[in-house]
Scaffold this motif. Structure first.
Motif, mmCIF file in Angstrom:
data_model
loop_
_atom_site.group_PDB
_atom_site.id
_atom_site.type_symbol
_atom_site.label_atom_id
_atom_site.label_comp_id
_atom_site.label_asym_id
_atom_site.label_seq_id
_atom_site.Cartn_x
_atom_site.Cartn_y
_atom_site.Cartn_z
ATOM 1 N N GLY A 306 0.814 -1.218 0.000
ATOM 2 C CA GLY A 306 0.000 0.000 0.000
ATOM 3 C C GLY A 306 0.838 1.254 0.000
ATOM 4 N N TYR A 307 1.892 1.275 0.823
ATOM 5 C CA TYR A 307 2.682 2.500 0.886
ATOM 6 C C TYR A 307 3.554 2.684 -0.354
ATOM 7 C CZ TYR A 307 5.294 6.482 2.427
ATOM 8 O OH TYR A 307 5.840 7.732 2.481
ATOM 9 N N GLY A 308 4.044 1.595 -0.918
ATOM 10 C CA GLY A 308 4.784 1.720 -2.177
ATOM 11 C C GLY A 308 3.912 2.300 -3.268
ATOM 12 N N TRP A 309 2.681 1.827 -3.350
ATOM 13 C CA TRP A 309 1.729 2.390 -4.319
ATOM 14 C C TRP A 309 1.515 3.875 -4.050
ATOM 15 C CZ3 TRP A 309 -2.921 4.780 -3.240
ATOM 16 C CH2 TRP A 309 -3.720 5.087 -4.350
ATOM 17 N N ASN A 310 1.362 4.232 -2.773
ATOM 18 C CA ASN A 310 1.125 5.622 -2.403
ATOM 19 C C ASN A 310 2.272 6.524 -2.840
ATOM 20 O OD1 ASN A 310 1.405 7.971 -0.352
ATOM 21 N ND2 ASN A 310 -0.711 7.293 -0.084
ATOM 22 N N LEU A 311 3.504 6.088 -2.605
ATOM 23 C CA LEU A 311 4.672 6.881 -2.999
ATOM 24 C C LEU A 311 4.695 7.124 -4.506
ATOM 25 C CD1 LEU A 311 7.462 5.321 -0.758
ATOM 26 C CD2 LEU A 311 6.929 7.765 -0.894
ATOM 27 N N VAL A 312 4.429 6.072 -5.272
ATOM 28 C CA VAL A 312 4.436 6.217 -6.728
ATOM 29 C C VAL A 312 3.278 7.109 -7.177
ATOM 30 C CG1 VAL A 312 4.215 4.997 -8.927
ATOM 31 C CG2 VAL A 312 5.596 4.002 -7.088
ATOM 32 N N PHE A 313 2.114 6.911 -6.594
ATOM 33 C CA PHE A 313 0.922 7.663 -6.983
ATOM 34 C C PHE A 313 1.096 9.160 -6.696
ATOM 35 C CE2 PHE A 313 -3.639 8.866 -6.419
ATOM 36 C CZ PHE A 313 -4.105 8.445 -7.655
ATOM 37 N N VAL A 314 1.564 9.471 -5.504
ATOM 38 C CA VAL A 314 1.775 10.878 -5.134
ATOM 39 C C VAL A 314 2.943 11.466 -5.927
ATOM 40 C CG1 VAL A 314 2.442 12.435 -3.262
ATOM 41 C CG2 VAL A 314 0.746 10.637 -2.852
ATOM 42 N N GLY A 315 4.027 10.699 -6.051
ATOM 43 C CA GLY A 315 5.180 11.195 -6.803
ATOM 44 C C GLY A 315 4.855 11.452 -8.259
ATOM 45 N N GLY A 316 4.145 10.505 -8.902
ATOM 46 C CA GLY A 316 3.760 10.685 -10.301
ATOM 47 C C GLY A 316 2.804 11.849 -10.482
ATOM 48 N N SER A 317 1.825 11.970 -9.572
ATOM 49 C CA SER A 317 0.871 13.079 -9.642
ATOM 50 C C SER A 317 1.583 14.411 -9.470
ATOM 51 C CB SER A 317 -0.198 12.916 -8.563
ATOM 52 O OG SER A 317 -0.914 11.702 -8.720
ATOM 53 N N SER A 318 2.585 14.439 -8.576
ATOM 54 C CA SER A 318 3.363 15.660 -8.368
ATOM 55 C C SER A 318 4.098 16.076 -9.637
ATOM 56 C CB SER A 318 4.361 15.433 -7.224
ATOM 57 O OG SER A 318 5.229 16.537 -7.079
ATOM 58 N N MET A 319 4.695 15.118 -10.335
ATOM 59 C CA MET A 319 5.396 15.433 -11.578
ATOM 60 C C MET A 319 4.434 15.966 -12.635
ATOM 61 S SD MET A 319 8.057 12.224 -11.772
ATOM 62 C CE MET A 319 8.802 12.748 -13.320
ATOM 63 N N LEU A 320 3.256 15.369 -12.722
ATOM 64 C CA LEU A 320 2.276 15.826 -13.703
ATOM 65 C C LEU A 320 1.747 17.219 -13.375
ATOM 66 C CD1 LEU A 320 0.260 12.515 -14.140
ATOM 67 C CD2 LEU A 320 1.740 13.574 -15.854
ATOM 68 N N SER A 321 1.834 17.613 -12.115
ATOM 69 C CA SER A 321 1.373 18.938 -11.704
ATOM 70 C C SER A 321 2.440 20.004 -11.877
ATOM 71 C CB SER A 321 0.935 18.901 -10.227
ATOM 72 O OG SER A 321 -0.173 18.054 -10.063
ATOM 73 N N ARG A 322 3.700 19.579 -12.124
ATOM 74 C CA ARG A 322 4.784 20.542 -12.187
ATOM 75 C C ARG A 322 5.493 20.582 -13.537
ATOM 76 N NH1 ARG A 322 6.759 18.626 -6.575
ATOM 77 N NH2 ARG A 322 6.303 20.369 -5.182
ATOM 78 N N ASP A 323 5.656 19.451 -14.158
ATOM 79 C CA ASP A 323 6.601 19.335 -15.271
ATOM 80 C C ASP A 323 5.998 19.571 -16.649
ATOM 81 O OD1 ASP A 323 8.497 18.734 -13.397
ATOM 82 O OD2 ASP A 323 8.431 16.577 -13.703
ATOM 83 N N LEU A 324 4.748 20.001 -16.698
ATOM 84 C CA LEU A 324 4.085 20.237 -17.985
ATOM 85 C C LEU A 324 3.646 21.693 -18.093
ATOM 86 C CD1 LEU A 324 1.823 17.079 -18.144
ATOM 87 C CD2 LEU A 324 3.645 17.612 -19.755
ATOM 88 N N PRO A 325 3.587 22.226 -19.318
ATOM 89 C CA PRO A 325 2.988 23.553 -19.498
ATOM 90 C C PRO A 325 1.544 23.533 -19.005
ATOM 91 C CG PRO A 325 4.127 22.848 -21.486
ATOM 92 C CD PRO A 325 4.092 21.659 -20.585
ATOM 93 N N ALA A 326 1.090 24.645 -18.463
ATOM 94 C CA ALA A 326 -0.248 24.710 -17.878
ATOM 95 C C ALA A 326 -1.333 24.283 -18.863
ATOM 96 C CB ALA A 326 -0.526 26.125 -17.372
ATOM 97 N N ALA A 327 -1.145 24.598 -20.143
ATOM 98 C CA ALA A 327 -2.168 24.298 -21.155
ATOM 99 C C ALA A 327 -2.312 22.805 -21.414
ATOM 100 C CB ALA A 327 -1.831 25.006 -22.464
ATOM 101 N N GLN A 328 -1.300 22.008 -21.044
ATOM 102 C CA GLN A 328 -1.346 20.562 -21.301
ATOM 103 C C GLN A 328 -1.698 19.744 -20.067
ATOM 104 O OE1 GLN A 328 2.267 19.128 -23.064
ATOM 105 N NE2 GLN A 328 2.216 20.565 -24.762
ATOM 106 N N ARG A 329 -1.652 20.351 -18.896
ATOM 107 C CA ARG A 329 -1.740 19.570 -17.664
ATOM 108 C C ARG A 329 -3.041 18.788 -17.517
ATOM 109 N NH1 ARG A 329 0.701 24.129 -13.626
ATOM 110 N NH2 ARG A 329 2.877 23.983 -14.351
ATOM 111 N N SER A 330 -4.172 19.470 -17.694
ATOM 112 C CA SER A 330 -5.456 18.811 -17.443
ATOM 113 C C SER A 330 -5.640 17.581 -18.323
ATOM 114 C CB SER A 330 -6.606 19.794 -17.664
ATOM 115 O OG SER A 330 -6.609 20.786 -16.667
ATOM 116 N N ARG A 331 -5.309 17.720 -19.626
ATOM 117 C CA ARG A 331 -5.465 16.582 -20.528
ATOM 118 C C ARG A 331 -4.511 15.445 -20.154
ATOM 119 N NH1 ARG A 331 -6.779 20.920 -23.734
ATOM 120 N NH2 ARG A 331 -8.624 20.668 -25.061
ATOM 121 N N ALA A 332 -3.271 15.794 -19.846
ATOM 122 C CA ALA A 332 -2.291 14.774 -19.480
ATOM 123 C C ALA A 332 -2.705 14.061 -18.201
ATOM 124 C CB ALA A 332 -0.910 15.399 -19.315
#
Length: 394
Positions: A306-332
């Protein structure tokens, strides 16, 4: 109502309803169609979550997240009412027909974590979205707890007992609708003149890395989790053991989410993902090495899973919230969530086949391989940063 509290309320209510509704629907299916069909409502709900995630990203980019959240949670209320009518009428078809709409609401809960990140400063995005994941703890506790009193209340007014939890789910989701309706109008609508239709590709390194990591973690987690009650049952363990082992898993999945968010903010989403992959691998090795240890081995493995999944889920979501131009984030974000939820249904089916071929150990081996597979992509995909951002925030 403050935006972060409104989002938290919405996710907590939705998760409570989903846990209670899916559990109750499975019991109803056992009564009316047999145990072989007990997993159908949950599978249909998961597919509804995938479809909702796929559409919500594009809709949020065009109309803003407040309106989309209201519509998705409203769809869940409708779905719960359809299922409630099915129970009253003795129709399992109507019961199942409401599940995709409830899944739409669940996709709204997933969208909320990205909305929370958008409302937060750069150095707090990981923690902000992790609080929405943590809200799932409320559902894990409150969802099952509502079933018995709601069933008793339904019987008291001469309705079928199991219609009570379905009706309670509709009421709880209605509270979520009211909560998100208080969010600011136009929340996260692209600014005028922004290239909101800019092409988004899953081959973009900023999308592909989180995508493969989150899908791999979902496959590993769902496969092992699904077969754990079967393994315990086959070795003579009762429902009490199954219950507390799964409770350990749920604590790992949700309760430590703020810690994952802090890690993502302090060392970056990529570091959180790598930590999660390592934790999932340890969980798989524990399953392989101690498949019969219901006192220590399996509970520890399920917590780490459960915690391994949580780390990946939060970490991946964090990258998607930061590493993309604002115009692409919602679709990605919507596309990635659709992939993640879509794999859940397949993982459940595949896990059963693997268990039949080689038992719990083979499921553990497959889970470990699924967790490790994203390393092949992560190792050759550099983190993409927007100009001016500090590397230390990743």
């Amino acid at each position: 109502m403050k935006p972060m509290f409104a989002l938290f309320m919405g996710v907590a209510c939705l998760s409570t309803a989903v846990v209670g509704l899916s559990t109750t629907a499975a019991l109803i299916m056992v009564e009316h169609a047999g145990a072989a069909w007990s997993g159908l409502p949950s599978a249909v709900l998961v597919l509804g979550s995938a479809m909702g995630s796929l559409s919500s990203g594009a809709l949020a980019a065009r109309f803003g997240r407040r309106l989309v959240l209201v519509l998705l949670y409203g769809a869940a209320v409708t779905g719960a009412l359809v299922s409630f009518a099915g129970v009253l009428g003795g129709s399992v078809l109507a019961l199942v027909a409401g599940m995709p709409l409830i899944g739409f609401g669940n996709s709204g809960a997933q969208l909320s974590r990205y909305t929370a990140a958008d409302l937060s400063p750069e150095h707090r995005k990981g923690f902000a979205l992790s609080t929405m994941v943590w809200a799932g703890t409320v559902g894990a506790v409150a969802g099952p707890a509502l079933i018995a009193p709601a069933a008793a209340r339904a019987e008291a007014v001469d309705l079928p007992a199991l219609s009570g939890p379905i009706a309670a789910g509709a009421i709880v989701v209605a509270i979520a609708v009211v909560a998100v309706a208080t969010l600011p109008r136009g929340l996260a609508v692209p600014a005028e003149g922004a290239p909101e239709r800019e092409r988004m590709s899953v081959r973009n390194p900023a999308v592909l890395g989180p995508l493969v990591a989150m899908v791999g973690a979902q496959l590993a987690m769902v496969a092992v989790m699904t077969m754990t009650p079967v393994q315990l049952h086959e070795h003579g363990q009762g429902l009490d053991v199954v219950g507390w082992v799964l409770s350990a898993h749920l604590v790992g999945m949700f309760a430590l989410a703020p810690l994952s968010g802090w890690i993502a903010d302090r060392w970056g989403g990529r570091a959180a993902i790598l930590g999660g992959i390592g934790t999932l691998t340890v969980a798989a090795v524990t399953v392989i090495g101690a498949p019969d240890s219901h006192h220590v081995g399996i509970p520890v493995a399920l917590f780490l899973l459960g915690y391994g999944w949580n780390l990946v889920f939060v970490g991946g979501s964090s990258m998607l919230s930061r590493d993309l131009p604002a115009a692409q984030r919602s679709r990605a974000q919507g596309t990635v969530d659709a992939f993640v939820w879509g794999t859940s249904a397949g993982a459940s089916l595949l896990a059963g086949q693997l268990f039949g071929l080689g038992g719990y150990v083979l499921v553990g081996v497959a889970g470990g391989l699924c967790a490790l597979a994203p390393l092949a992509v992560l190792a050759r995909r550099p983190v993409v940063r927007e100009p001016g951002e500090k590397a230390g925030l990743r």
